[in-house]
Write an enzyme that holds these catalytic residues in place. Structure first.
Site, mmCIF file in Angstrom:
data_model
loop_
_atom_site.group_PDB
_atom_site.id
_atom_site.type_symbol
_atom_site.label_atom_id
_atom_site.label_comp_id
_atom_site.label_asym_id
_atom_site.label_seq_id
_atom_site.Cartn_x
_atom_site.Cartn_y
_atom_site.Cartn_z
ATOM 1 N N ASP A 109 -3.968 10.627 -2.070
ATOM 2 C CA ASP A 109 -2.837 10.302 -2.932
ATOM 3 C C ASP A 109 -3.098 10.778 -4.357
ATOM 4 O O ASP A 109 -4.245 10.963 -4.754
ATOM 5 C CB ASP A 109 -2.610 8.781 -2.964
HETATM 6 N N1 URA Z 1 -5.753 5.937 1.966
HETATM 7 C C1 URA Z 1 -4.843 5.789 0.974
HETATM 8 O O1 URA Z 1 -4.125 4.806 0.921
HETATM 9 N N2 URA Z 1 -4.768 6.760 0.045
HETATM 10 C C2 URA Z 1 -5.559 7.851 0.030
HETATM 11 O O2 URA Z 1 -5.443 8.690 -0.868
HETATM 12 C C3 URA Z 1 -6.497 7.981 1.059
HETATM 13 C C4 URA Z 1 -6.581 7.017 2.022
#
Ligand code: URA
Length: 247
Positions: A109
């Site tokens: 993310d």
């Molecule tokens: N899980 C999440 O919620 N976000 C990420 O970036 C990676 C794993």
């Protein structure tokens, strides 16, 4: 390199020196390149696996594929294009690597930091991302409210993050392990960790990937910094049997 012969300019542009095809041809034309100690001036000659190639007298090595890790900075997008003006992780890589077709293996993310692997080896990347591979991923997290023992056990055992099978039955997340502010998982669904904590009544406030397939983030890399994987790390990533979660 296999026993196959490869053209010298291709060899040079796929080497650890990362020359563009044009720079490679230019270097050859200027007599900077030698094969087995003999200067060559034709970039079309073919190089075999047993040849030793030098540039300005220094040995150079062919890379069939490249593998690298980046310490992803906060606020960057994991995509190759279409950023709508936002900073992409690929903005931190040199053009030569991008022209080779290097791409990020999986997603993080925008607000997640840490280990992101890039390669141009589509097969290994595909295997690493396949749900069947159960590749181990470890994240350092902070959450609010602070994790309770009951929530830890609940998340470790499997929670409902809204996944359903074809008959509408709940699919719980696979078993996970939480220890010392880190969570190890084998799944990699969209917002996986945030959804797992949310399902137990917690919100993630900070998330950083520390490990992927047994490869640890090099914590000497600054945000946006990258380096090639070592041979040992590359073999963890390319072997048929990648490191899996064992819980
Ligand atoms: N899980 C999440 O919620 N976000 C990420 O970036 C990676 C794993």
């Amino acid at each position: 390199m296999s026993a196959d012969l490869v053209r010298l300019d291709k060899f040079l542009s796929a080497s650890d020196k990362m020359l563009s095809r044009r720079e490679a041809s230019e270097a050859v034309r200027r007599g900077r390149v030698a094969i087995d100690g003999k200067t060559v001036t034709d970039s079309k000659v073919r190089v075999g696996s047993s040849c030793s190639v030098t540039l300005d007298g220094e040995p150079i090595f062919y890379r069939r594929y490249v593998y690298l890790m980046m310490n992803k900075p906060k606020g960057t997008i994991v995509a190759s294009s279409d950023s709508h003006g936002e900073m992409l992780v690929t903005d931190f890589l040199p053009g030569e690597l991008l022209r080779r077709g290097v791409f990020p293996v999986g997603r993080l993310d925008r607000d997640t930091t840490g280990l992101l692997i890039f390669t141009d080896d589509g097969n290994s990347a595909h295997r690493a991302l396949s749900p069947k591979s159960h590749v181990s991923k470890i994240y350092a997290f902070e959450c609010t409210p602070p994790l309770t023992e009951a929530s830890r056990r609940k998340i470790e055992g499997g929670v409902d993050i809204g996944e359903r099978d074809g008959k509408g039955r709940v699919i719980l997340t696979a078993p996970a392990k939480i220890e010392d502010g880190r969570i190890s998982v084998t799944e990699g669904k969209f917002h996986q960790i945030k959804r797992m904590f949310h399902a137990a009544g917690h919100e993630i406030t900070s998330l950083s990937r520390m490990e992927f397939a047994g490869i640890s983030l090099d914590t000497t890399l600054e945000a946006g910094g990258w380096r090639y994987l070592t041979d040992a790390e590359t073999s963890l990533f390319t072997k048929d049997d990648m490191i899996k979660g064992d819980f």
